[in-house]
Design a protein around this motif. Structure first.
Motif, PDB file in Angstrom:
ATOM      1  N   LYS A 176     -59.525  32.863  -4.017  1.00 25.05           N
ATOM      2  CA  LYS A 176     -59.253  31.431  -4.134  1.00 25.05           C
ATOM      3  C   LYS A 176     -59.785  30.916  -5.460  1.00 25.05           C
ATOM      4  O   LYS A 176     -60.651  31.530  -6.086  1.00 25.05           O
ATOM      5  CB  LYS A 176     -59.918  30.664  -2.982  1.00 25.05           C
ATOM      6  N   PRO A 206     -53.801  35.613  -5.489  1.00 30.41           N
ATOM      7  CA  PRO A 206     -54.338  34.528  -4.650  1.00 30.41           C
ATOM      8  C   PRO A 206     -54.438  34.921  -3.173  1.00 30.41           C
ATOM      9  O   PRO A 206     -53.950  34.209  -2.285  1.00 30.41           O
ATOM     10  CB  PRO A 206     -53.308  33.420  -4.858  1.00 30.41           C
ATOM     11  N   TYR A 215     -55.553  32.718   0.157  1.00 29.83           N
ATOM     12  CA  TYR A 215     -54.736  31.641   0.713  1.00 29.83           C
ATOM     13  C   TYR A 215     -53.674  32.194   1.662  1.00 29.83           C
ATOM     14  O   TYR A 215     -53.161  33.299   1.452  1.00 29.83           O
ATOM     15  CB  TYR A 215     -54.021  30.882  -0.413  1.00 29.83           C
ATOM     16  N   ASP A 251     -49.811  32.134   2.911  1.00 24.02           N
ATOM     17  CA  ASP A 251     -48.617  32.004   2.080  1.00 24.02           C
ATOM     18  C   ASP A 251     -48.281  30.532   1.832  1.00 24.02           C
ATOM     19  O   ASP A 251     -47.968  30.137   0.699  1.00 24.02           O
ATOM     20  CB  ASP A 251     -47.428  32.704   2.740  1.00 24.02           C
ATOM     21  N   TRP A 263     -50.857  28.855  -0.544  1.00 22.12           N
ATOM     22  CA  TRP A 263     -50.672  29.274  -1.929  1.00 22.12           C
ATOM     23  C   TRP A 263     -49.443  28.612  -2.544  1.00 22.12           C
ATOM     24  O   TRP A 263     -49.472  28.138  -3.681  1.00 22.12           O
ATOM     25  CB  TRP A 263     -50.563  30.800  -2.035  1.00 22.12           C
ATOM     26  N   LYS A 264     -48.371  28.531  -1.791  1.00 23.55           N
ATOM     27  CA  LYS A 264     -47.171  27.889  -2.322  1.00 23.55           C
ATOM     28  C   LYS A 264     -47.426  26.410  -2.615  1.00 23.55           C
ATOM     29  O   LYS A 264     -46.950  25.885  -3.628  1.00 23.55           O
ATOM     30  CB  LYS A 264     -46.002  28.056  -1.345  1.00 23.55           C
ATOM     31  N   ALA A 312     -47.493  36.033  -2.945  1.00 27.55           N
ATOM     32  CA  ALA A 312     -48.601  35.748  -2.021  1.00 27.55           C
ATOM     33  C   ALA A 312     -49.421  37.012  -1.796  1.00 27.55           C
ATOM     34  O   ALA A 312     -48.956  38.128  -2.002  1.00 27.55           O
ATOM     35  CB  ALA A 312     -48.049  35.216  -0.700  1.00 27.55           C
TER      36      ALA A 312
END
Length: 336
Positions: free
Chosen positions: A133, A165, A168, A170, A173-174, A197
């Motif tokens: 993160k 990343p 996170y 998915d 993260w998006k 992801a």
């Protein structure tokens, strides 16, 4: 076909062919593969997970801007001459960008781009966290503001909001990556590389999200990610499946294997060497899909995976290739 349409269609065909022929001369095609990226990672000897300023192999925090450019000139020359590379991926973090060393660090970016190299700048978290993160969001946004303000107008600089990343979900993260796009609208989408992801593995979930239309997508693939695969065909399938229909937007920004132990990547593995099967499979599939690859690492002192060894001191630097057969597979992945 109606006769009177033939001259029109012939003209359109010639125009299309001229566009493709002119691509290497600066004309962008309407639909492009990413095999124009022929790259390596230039990394910190400690790995890029550091809490302080990032110091790329061969550089020093005591270097001035001019000294950094002089060193970079020698390093880029080696990458171009030895490998035929035209891309280098470099890390950034808050400590590097916010401190006094940033004035020198930019010399590496400026010299590489002046030499015609594409430069991918990717955010790496610190060593003390390593949780996949962003370490500090306020610092993250501030760091990227500085970088975007300086390089949004440089067509050879590409922006990768975060490396691996994996901390996170998915969706989370998006959301963060989409926020990045909204926060820095001056950066052209075609020069933003959104990590898949997880450990840059799941690209299709990014490609399927319309918020990332027009961006590039980043994939990382290593033998140790999936030790159950033992054949070239299985690695080809793994890469193809993870990219799906998004090959025209995808890049492999990390892949690597041991290059300093005399291993021969020039012949099929016949199931006897998983690393050979991995390298040959990824190289072959990347070439067939027309996707660019950025090897890990091109330069990182003492890394057994390194493609190049850094020689000399001061600004009198040179590179030597660690594995001829590995280099040939890397070049094969680039379509060379």
């Amino acid at each position: 076909m109606r006769a009177h349409l033939r001259p029109v269609l012939a003209g359109l065909l010639l125009t299309a062919l001229a566009t493709v022929a002119g691509w290497g001369q600066g004309t962008a095609p309407a639909v492009a593969a990413t095999d124009g990226f022929r790259g390596v990672n230039w990394a910190d000897e400690r790995d890029n997970f550091v809490d302080g300023a990032l110091v790329l192999g061969g550089l020093s925090t005591s270097d001035s801007y001019d000294t950094t450019r002089a060193k970079t000139d020698r390093i880029v020359t080696g990458l171009q001459d030895n490998l035929g590379a035209n891309t280098v991926r470099m890390p950034v973090n808050y400590a590097t960008v916010s401190g006094s060393y940033w004035n020198s660090y930019t010399g590496a970016v400026d010299e590489a781009t002046a030499r015609g190299m594409k430069v991918i700048l990717s955010y790496w978290e610190g060593d003390s966290s390593r949780d996949g993160k962003v370490d500090d969001l306020s610092q993250f946004w501030s760091m990227w503001r500085t970088v975007a303000d300086k390089y949004a107008g440089n067509a050879n600089v590409y922006f990768e909001p975060m490396n691996e990343p994996h901390g996170y979900s998915d969706d989370d993260w998006k959301d963060l990556a989409a926020q990045w796009l909204d926060t820095y609208p001056t950066v052209p989408r075609g020069r933003v590389i959104v990590s898949g992801a997880g450990y840059n593995q799941r690209l299709i979930t990014i490609g399927d999200d319309s918020r990332f239309d027009g961006t590039l997508l980043s994939r990382h693939i290593y033998q140790f990610f999936d030790t159950g695969r033992h054949t070239e065909a299985s690695w080809r399938q793994a890469l193809s499946d993870s990219i799906g229909k998004y090959a025209d937007r995808s890049l492999v920004t990390e892949w690597g294997a041991p290059m300093t132990d005399g291993r021969n990547y020039g012949a099929p593995a016949d199931n006897s060497d998983d690393f050979v099967a991995f390298v040959r499979g990824v190289a072959a599939e990347s070439r067939d899909l027309g996707i660019g690859t950025v090897y890990w690492p091109g330069i990182r002192p003492n890394d057994a995976y390194r493609m190049e060894t850094l020689n000399g001191s001061g600004t009198d630097l040179s590179l030597t290739t660690t594995s001829t057969s590995g280099r040939d597979q890397l070049r094969h992945s680039w379509g060379l």
